[in-house]
Design an enzyme around this catalytic site. Structure first.
Site, PDB file in Angstrom:
ATOM      1  N   ARG A  12       0.846  -1.204   0.000  1.00 16.21           N
ATOM      2  CA  ARG A  12       0.000   0.000   0.000  1.00 16.21           C
ATOM      3  C   ARG A  12       0.880   1.252   0.000  1.00 16.21           C
ATOM      4  NH1 ARG A  12      -3.779   1.454   3.905  1.00 16.21           N
ATOM      5  NH2 ARG A  12      -2.547   0.618   5.617  1.00 16.21           N
ATOM      6  N   ASN A  82      10.360   0.256   4.659  1.00 17.54           N
ATOM      7  CA  ASN A  82       9.372   1.295   4.369  1.00 17.54           C
ATOM      8  C   ASN A  82       8.215   1.307   5.362  1.00 17.54           C
ATOM      9  OD1 ASN A  82       7.584   3.052   2.465  1.00 17.54           O
ATOM     10  ND2 ASN A  82       6.429   1.147   2.728  1.00 17.54           N
ATOM     11  N   ALA A  83       7.920   0.168   5.992  1.00 17.87           N
ATOM     12  CA  ALA A  83       6.716   0.074   6.831  1.00 17.87           C
ATOM     13  C   ALA A  83       6.752   1.131   7.934  1.00 17.87           C
ATOM     14  CB  ALA A  83       6.631  -1.310   7.460  1.00 17.87           C
ATOM     15  N   ILE A  85       4.000   3.577  10.777  1.00 17.07           N
ATOM     16  CA  ILE A  85       2.668   3.934  11.272  1.00 17.07           C
ATOM     17  C   ILE A  85       2.730   5.305  11.942  1.00 17.07           C
ATOM     18  CG2 ILE A  85       1.954   1.531  11.643  1.00 17.07           C
ATOM     19  CD1 ILE A  85       2.474   2.014  14.683  1.00 17.07           C
ATOM     20  N   THR A  86       1.566   5.909  12.106  1.00 14.08           N
ATOM     21  CA  THR A  86       1.478   7.131  12.923  1.00 14.08           C
ATOM     22  C   THR A  86       0.513   6.899  14.079  1.00 14.08           C
ATOM     23  OG1 THR A  86      -0.277   7.951  11.487  1.00 14.08           O
ATOM     24  CG2 THR A  86       1.932   8.784  11.052  1.00 14.08           C
ATOM     25  N   GLN A 141       7.959  17.581  13.997  1.00 15.09           N
ATOM     26  CA  GLN A 141       6.598  18.014  13.669  1.00 15.09           C
ATOM     27  C   GLN A 141       5.763  17.998  14.939  1.00 15.09           C
ATOM     28  OE1 GLN A 141       4.803  19.138  10.895  1.00 15.09           O
ATOM     29  NE2 GLN A 141       3.152  19.310  12.410  1.00 15.09           N
ATOM     30  N   TYR A 147       6.801   9.871  16.293  1.00 13.44           N
ATOM     31  CA  TYR A 147       7.160   9.620  14.887  1.00 13.44           C
ATOM     32  C   TYR A 147       8.463  10.345  14.527  1.00 13.44           C
ATOM     33  CZ  TYR A 147       6.148   9.266   9.802  1.00 13.44           C
ATOM     34  OH  TYR A 147       6.187   9.015   8.450  1.00 13.44           O
ATOM     35  N   TYR A 179       5.459  15.351   2.446  1.00 16.12           N
ATOM     36  CA  TYR A 179       4.053  14.939   2.504  1.00 16.12           C
ATOM     37  C   TYR A 179       3.624  14.400   1.135  1.00 16.12           C
ATOM     38  CZ  TYR A 179       3.526  16.655   7.231  1.00 16.12           C
ATOM     39  OH  TYR A 179       3.646  16.808   8.590  1.00 16.12           O
TER      40      TYR A 179
END
Ligand code: CAA
Length: 240
Positions: A12, A82-83, A85-86, A141, A147, A179
């Site tokens: 994904r 690459n995997a 999560i937030t 951020q 994260y 983004y």
């Protein structure tokens, strides 16, 4: 014989584009995923890329997963971590569970995965490890203490391992996407997202393919002198 590439979170978002780009470049690709069976099945049907389910946060599952990939496709030459999560929230509302979930997947996941393929890469004197960090690991951020910490950690991991792998023909590099128009960014409240886009000089979100092309380059023989580096692909939002 085709080189073998494993892409975590590869069914994904940015990961799917990376899997597709590497397949197009001639690699034998395995796409790992953790949870969304339906999306993974659709991805496999559409692309012909085999999918493998395990969580990168689980060391033993990574070990078994890589054993399964290697039994099917052969030794892993390219690993794309690459995997991610937030679990966003302002720090005063962030729980220990939100912190741990993100650190376990986005930082410890790199240890868990790279540890499985590193000895083989050293023996064969070739390897490519490409870590997908983030602009928010570079600049921080608000709402992402967890994260940003994990993604900054990914950059330290990249630079340390690049030094260890250099004499063994292994390059280790990071990409810091800005983004990009994926589900993860679309989950940010619209008002906040609009204000973020306003800070991007090119005036738009990135496309997953724009990250995938960076990965295909770093994986190639042409990129053999590039190691320990970070490619920022963020539309000019941050220039560090
Ligand atoms: N800087 C400083 N303070 C901020 C701030 C900012 N950028 N944004 C909000 N605040 C403050 C607000 O002013 C408010 O302060 P008061 O309580 O004193 O009024 C407080 O923080 C709470 O703000 P919200 O009402 O917005 O809080 P919320 O709980 O509704 O939402 C949030 C907080 C979930 C973190 C939300 O602001 C958010 O989603 N922000 C975006 C975070 C982000 O960029 N995530 C990236 C996801 S995509 C990704 O991670 C991929 C990648 O690699 C780029």
């Amino acid at each position: 014989m085709a080189r073998v590439a494993v892409v975590t979170g590869g069914s994904r978002g940015i990961g799917a584009s990376i899997s597709i780009a590497l397949k197009a470049a001639g690699y034998s690709v395995a796409a790992n995923y953790a949870g969304n069976d339906e999306a993974a099945a659709a991805f496999k049907k559409e692309t012909g890329i085999p999918v493998y389910k395990w969580s990168v946060a689980d060391y033993d599952a990574c070990k078994a997963g890589i054993e399964a990939v290697e039994a099917d496709l052969g030794p892993v030459d390219v690993l794309v971590n690459n995997a991610g999560i937030t679990r966003d929230g302002m720090f005063h509302r962030m729980t220990l569970d939100m912190w741990k979930a993100v650190i376990d997947t986005n930082l410890t996941g790199l240890f868990n995965m790279t540890h499985q393929v590193w000895p083989g890469m050293r023996e064969r004197k070739f390897g490519r490890v490409i870590n997908i960090s983030s602009i928010n690991g570079q600049k921080g951020q608000a709402g992402q203490a967890n994260y940003s910490a994990a993604k900054a950690g990914d950059l330290g991991f990249t630079k340390a391992l690049a030094q260890e792998g250099a004499r063994a023909g292994i390059t280790v590099n990071a990409i810091c996407p800005g983004y990009i128009g994926t589900d993860m960014v679309m989950a940010v409240p619209e008002k906040v997202r609009e204000s973020i886009i306003a800070q991007i000089p090119v005036g738009r979100l990135g496309e997953p393919e724009e990250i995938a092309r960076c990965v295909a380059f770093l994986a190639s023989d042409e990129a053999g002198f590039i190691t320990g580096s970070t490619i920022s692909a963020n539309g000019g939002q941050s220039m560090m």
